[in-house]
Design a protein around this motif. Structure first.
Motif, PDB file in Angstrom:
ATOM      1  N   TRP A  56       0.818  -1.211   0.000  1.00  0.00           N
ATOM      2  CA  TRP A  56       0.000   0.000   0.000  1.00  0.00           C
ATOM      3  C   TRP A  56       0.855   1.265   0.000  1.00  0.00           C
ATOM      4  O   TRP A  56       0.371   2.340  -0.394  1.00  0.00           O
ATOM      5  N   GLY A  62      -2.784   4.407  -1.740  1.00  0.00           N
ATOM      6  CA  GLY A  62      -2.656   3.513  -0.596  1.00  0.00           C
ATOM      7  C   GLY A  62      -2.503   4.213   0.734  1.00  0.00           C
ATOM      8  O   GLY A  62      -2.519   3.561   1.773  1.00  0.00           O
ATOM      9  N   LYS A  65      -4.582   3.384   3.605  1.00  0.00           N
ATOM     10  CA  LYS A  65      -4.267   2.196   4.394  1.00  0.00           C
ATOM     11  C   LYS A  65      -3.050   2.389   5.301  1.00  0.00           C
ATOM     12  O   LYS A  65      -2.841   1.620   6.232  1.00  0.00           O
ATOM     13  N   ILE A 338      -7.232   0.949  -7.588  1.00  0.00           N
ATOM     14  CA  ILE A 338      -6.425   1.423  -6.467  1.00  0.00           C
ATOM     15  C   ILE A 338      -5.526   2.574  -6.885  1.00  0.00           C
ATOM     16  O   ILE A 338      -5.470   3.607  -6.244  1.00  0.00           O
TER      17      ILE A 338
END
Length: 388
Positions: A56, A62, A65, A338
């Protein structure tokens, strides 16, 4: 005498180096790289956090996270602030190789020329914008090409956002209509204006300070890197720094520096280490049981940071999963984009496809790492190289 009182050093000697750099963050990785260019110079780099193996970290979006995650973030919380009606704020600081450059929003912002010039006017020689600009250019690999303010030969990748949304275009147009000038380069001649920002990213992946500067330096035998090494204090002989006391794997260790100790532990970590070493405002040090060895009232004072106010709207604009490039329908699986949201990447990452599933499964971690290393060169679960 309490163990916290400065002057009593316990533990075994880890070794002797020319330079000891405390903190492998945004600045420390650069220092480790530049110092070890000379093969005769021995450098010890200490990082209180861990390795940047978490996938991540390398996916631009990311940070959802990694921020507020105790494995990668110090998870600081401010005291209640009168200016915020007594509220407290979460203050993310990186606890991992790359420091906050491994957690942040990837915005590439140098700051205003006037700030640097003011520092120089206050007596900080070498800190005017004209003097620091060559170092910005030396560090940077600018996707737009070289000019008077940018370079292309450095390791830090800087690129434009590849994603353009209609609502963002309208925002830029509206700002200009009320008199805010268009400024395609906020890191150029002036910072004022409205435009898309640039990112420290390359081909849809984050380019942290660890990836840009530290990974190449780890190939050099004169660099020793220790992670999970928490610095307790600076060793002083009179007013000269001669080494570092730190904890590593439950042991108290000492490292000696024949030339310099360099603090690059961040705006919070560096003054904290100074105060724990007996350097700071005498009354404050005495109040917490630390012997004052060098009175320096400015340590830990006058910290300033910017507030960020996020406005979240629900719009009817087209999403990234448009009809033309919608692999979800073709594959018949659920998909999470993502990387695209933050990096403008054209290639989605499918969280439910067979080749990605091993990364998020502890049982098949090794298989997942084989895939990651083919996709992201330099990301490895293996221990970092060192000369020890």
């Amino acid at each position: 005498m309490s163990d916290r009182v400065v002057g009593r050093y316990q533990g075994k000697t880890f070794g002797e180096f020319d330079y000891i750099v405390v903190g492998a963050g945004s600045a420390g990785c650069v220092l480790a790289n530049r110092l070890t260019e000379d093969p005769e110079i021995r450098v010890l780099l200490l990082e209180a956090g861990g390795r940047d193996w978490n996938p991540w970290i390398h996916i631009p979006v990311g940070y959802f996270k990694t921020m507020h995650n105790p494995a990668t973030d110090w998870c600081y919380i401010t005291d209640p602030d009168l200016g915020l009606n007594g509220r407290q704020l979460q203050w993310s600081r990186g606890k991992v190789l790359g420091g906050s450059s491994s957690l942040n929003g990837l915005l590439y912002i140098r700051g205003q020329h006037q700030d640097y010039d003011d520092w120089a006017a206050l007596g900080n020689d070498g800190w005017s914008y004209k003097e620091v600009l060559p170092y910005f250019k030396k560090s940077e690999c600018q996707s737009r090409g070289p000019d008077a303010y940018h370079g292309i030969d450095g390791p830090l990748k800087v690129s434009d956002l590849r994603l353009r949304r209609e609502i963002a275009e309208r925002f830029v147009d509206a700002a200009q209509q009320i008199g805010i000038p268009a400024n395609p380069d906020v890191n150029g001649a002036t910072q004022e204006g409205v435009s898309y920002f640039q990112q420290t990213a390359y081909k849809g992946l984050r380019c942290s300070s660890a990836k840009a500067f530290l990974r190449p330096a780890l190939k050099r035998s004169n660099l020793t890197l220790l992670t999970h090494a928490h610095t307790r204090r600076i060793l002083l002989e009179g007013k000269q720094a001669t080494g570092i006391e730190f904890e590593h794997k439950g042991k108290r260790l000492l490292a000696r520096a024949t030339r310099e100790v360099v603090l690059s532990a961040g705006a919070i970590g560096s003054p904290q280490i100074l105060q724990c070493s007996g350097i700071g405002e005498p009354k404050h040090l005495t109040s917490v049981g630390v012997e004052c060895l060098h009175p320096l009232p400015g340590v830990g004072e006058n910290l300033q940071d910017h507030l960020q106010i996020r406005l979240v709207f629900k719009t009817s604009c087209k999403t990234l999963n448009d009809e033309v490039n919608n692999p979800v329908k073709k594959l018949g699986v659920s998909c999470a984009r993502i990387a695209g949201a933050a990096s403008g990447s054209a290639a989605p990452i499918h969280m439910n496809t067979p080749r990605f599933r091993p990364i998020i499964s502890r049982k098949r971690k090794i298989c997942g790492w084989r895939w990651m290393r083919s996709r992201w060169p330099g990301v490895s679960p293996k221990p970092m190289r060192s000369s020890r």
